[in-house]
Design a protein around this motif. Structure first.
Motif, mmCIF file in Angstrom:
data_model
loop_
_atom_site.group_PDB
_atom_site.id
_atom_site.type_symbol
_atom_site.label_atom_id
_atom_site.label_comp_id
_atom_site.label_asym_id
_atom_site.label_seq_id
_atom_site.Cartn_x
_atom_site.Cartn_y
_atom_site.Cartn_z
ATOM 1 N N LYS A 1 0.723 -1.207 0.131
ATOM 2 C CA LYS A 1 0.192 -0.100 0.030
ATOM 3 C C LYS A 1 0.557 1.271 -0.209
ATOM 4 C CE LYS A 1 -3.397 2.661 2.510
ATOM 5 N NZ LYS A 1 -3.912 3.202 1.250
ATOM 6 N N ALA A 2 1.855 1.327 0.814
ATOM 7 C CA ALA A 2 2.975 2.562 0.968
ATOM 8 C C ALA A 2 3.509 2.574 -0.235
ATOM 9 C CB ALA A 2 3.856 2.158 1.782
ATOM 10 N N LEU A 3 3.909 1.748 -1.141
ATOM 11 C CA LEU A 3 4.500 1.925 -2.554
ATOM 12 C C LEU A 3 3.541 2.341 -3.658
ATOM 13 C CD1 LEU A 3 6.802 -1.374 -2.692
ATOM 14 C CD2 LEU A 3 7.569 1.010 -2.165
ATOM 15 N N LEU A 4 2.217 1.809 -3.401
ATOM 16 C CA LEU A 4 1.335 2.377 -4.394
ATOM 17 C C LEU A 4 0.912 3.869 -4.021
ATOM 18 C CD1 LEU A 4 -0.971 1.470 -6.369
ATOM 19 C CD2 LEU A 4 -2.442 0.805 -4.639
ATOM 20 N N ASP A 5 0.979 4.025 -2.925
ATOM 21 C CA ASP A 5 0.607 5.425 -2.609
ATOM 22 C C ASP A 5 1.736 6.562 -2.992
ATOM 23 O OD1 ASP A 5 -0.946 4.664 0.691
ATOM 24 O OD2 ASP A 5 -1.869 4.791 -1.283
ATOM 25 N N ILE A 6 2.848 5.957 -2.897
ATOM 26 C CA ILE A 6 4.109 6.641 -3.407
ATOM 27 C C ILE A 6 3.780 6.781 -4.923
ATOM 28 C CG2 ILE A 6 6.613 6.597 -3.914
ATOM 29 C CD1 ILE A 6 6.928 5.342 -1.267
ATOM 30 N N GLU A 7 3.624 5.634 -5.727
ATOM 31 C CA GLU A 7 3.255 5.767 -6.996
ATOM 32 C C GLU A 7 2.460 6.735 -7.559
ATOM 33 O OE1 GLU A 7 5.205 4.318 -9.411
ATOM 34 O OE2 GLU A 7 4.202 4.737 -11.012
ATOM 35 N N THR A 8 1.089 7.272 -6.615
ATOM 36 C CA THR A 8 0.095 7.911 -6.929
ATOM 37 C C THR A 8 0.696 9.495 -6.927
ATOM 38 O OG1 THR A 8 -1.533 6.439 -5.881
ATOM 39 C CG2 THR A 8 -1.916 8.892 -6.236
ATOM 40 N N LEU A 9 1.677 9.412 -5.893
ATOM 41 C CA LEU A 9 2.315 10.726 -5.762
ATOM 42 C C LEU A 9 3.069 11.103 -6.907
ATOM 43 C CD1 LEU A 9 3.436 10.915 -1.906
ATOM 44 C CD2 LEU A 9 1.644 12.057 -2.902
ATOM 45 N N LYS A 10 3.764 10.209 -7.358
ATOM 46 C CA LYS A 10 4.711 10.263 -8.562
ATOM 47 C C LYS A 10 3.789 10.660 -9.724
ATOM 48 C CE LYS A 10 8.112 7.684 -11.386
ATOM 49 N NZ LYS A 10 7.346 7.620 -12.473
ATOM 50 N N ASN A 11 2.742 9.927 -9.851
ATOM 51 C CA ASN A 11 1.964 10.444 -11.243
ATOM 52 C C ASN A 11 1.238 11.944 -10.883
ATOM 53 O OD1 ASN A 11 2.091 7.836 -12.205
ATOM 54 N ND2 ASN A 11 0.201 6.967 -11.140
ATOM 55 N N ILE A 12 1.191 12.321 -9.698
ATOM 56 C CA ILE A 12 0.422 13.813 -9.728
ATOM 57 C C ILE A 12 1.898 14.655 -10.068
ATOM 58 C CG2 ILE A 12 -0.013 15.468 -7.745
ATOM 59 C CD1 ILE A 12 -1.538 13.205 -6.441
ATOM 60 N N VAL A 13 2.969 14.543 -9.432
ATOM 61 C CA VAL A 13 3.981 15.309 -10.077
ATOM 62 C C VAL A 13 4.208 15.296 -11.451
ATOM 63 C CG1 VAL A 13 6.658 15.512 -9.530
ATOM 64 C CG2 VAL A 13 5.202 14.893 -7.673
ATOM 65 N N GLU A 14 4.229 14.107 -11.997
ATOM 66 C CA GLU A 14 4.320 14.029 -13.476
ATOM 67 C C GLU A 14 3.456 14.708 -14.262
ATOM 68 O OE1 GLU A 14 5.454 9.946 -14.199
ATOM 69 O OE2 GLU A 14 7.428 10.274 -13.497
ATOM 70 N N GLY A 15 2.050 14.838 -13.552
ATOM 71 C CA GLY A 15 1.011 15.712 -14.374
ATOM 72 C C GLY A 15 0.155 14.795 -15.202
#
Length: 243
Positions: A229-243
């Motif tokens: 779950k933690a890694l999935l949440d980090i991936e979500t943040l990565k997608n937000i940053v990348e737009g």
């Protein structure tokens, strides 16, 4: 000060002096009531441009004196080389005796910039926009950020937005944000809308809170949070940053 008296009918009220700081109704009524009961207070003479007989400062007191029917008013006669010098004198008097509202700042900024542009063209000395903003902020007793936004409102906003600031219906910050949104919608500006707090500052503040909270959770143990779950949440943040 060499204060004398002068027939009020000999005084002239003209722009730009009469509109530099508009007469406030509440202030006018208070001065009129006091003047009606106690007469004109000689400690506050009307400033008059000697060569022209124009009221440079004291328009509220002048208007109150007219309202109560005074025939003579105390005046302080001053010489000015030109209208610009008289305007600057009036501006500095007002600035020193009041906290400027946003509508005052916008109006004064327009007058001061007009004078400055004329003088700059005459002497050939050029200053950067940032230098001018810093100087205006110091003169008007406000932040460089507000002056920058006010200048952009003057340069890019439509008449309705500028008039809303001039009448006190909108703050400079509200007008700036509304103007920027309209410019984005028209395609003149690119990027997403931001609040009055700069994106960089908002990002740092949000990230700091996130790190602080994650550190607290880590110290208390990760048993209730799976690595997946933690890694999935980090991936979500990565997608937000990348737009």
């Amino acid at each position: 000060m060499n204060i004398s008296t002068m027939p009020i009918t000999d005084l002239k009220v003209e722009e730009p002096f009469s509109t530099l700081f508009p007469v406030g109704e509440d202030t006018l009524e208070g001065i009129r009531t006091d003047m009606e009961s106690n007469g004109y207070d000689d400690a506050f003479p009307i400033i008059v441009w000697e060569e022209k007989g124009i009221v440079v400062d004291g328009h509220t007191r002048f208007t109150a004196a007219l309202a109560v029917g005074l025939e003579q008013v105390p005046v302080l006669i001053r010489n000015f080389e030109n209208e610009d010098d008289a305007i600057l004198y009036a501006f500095h008097l007002q600035r020193n005796r009041r906290n400027l509202a946003d509508e005052d700042i916008l109006r004064c900024l327009h007058v001061l910039d007009s004078i400055d542009d004329a003088r700059e063209g005459a002497d050939g000395e050029k200053r950067t926009r940032r230098e001018k903003i810093k100087e205006r902020a110091s003169e008007l007793g406000t932040s460089e950020s507000k002056i920058d936004k006010a200048k952009k409102v003057m340069e890019h906003a439509d008449d309705s937005i500028r008039e809303a600031v001039e009448t006190g219906e909108k703050s400079i910050n509200q007008a700036f944000n509304e103007m920027q949104e309209m410019r984005r919608e028209s395609g003149e500006l690119k990027g997403r809308a931001t609040s009055s707090l700069a994106c960089g500052a908002r990002y740092s503040k949000t990230l700091g809170k996130l790190i602080e909270e994650l550190t607290r959770i880590r110290d208390e143990g990760w048993e209730q949070v799976s690595i997946e779950k933690a890694l999935l949440d980090i991936e979500t943040l990565k997608n937000i940053v990348e737009g």
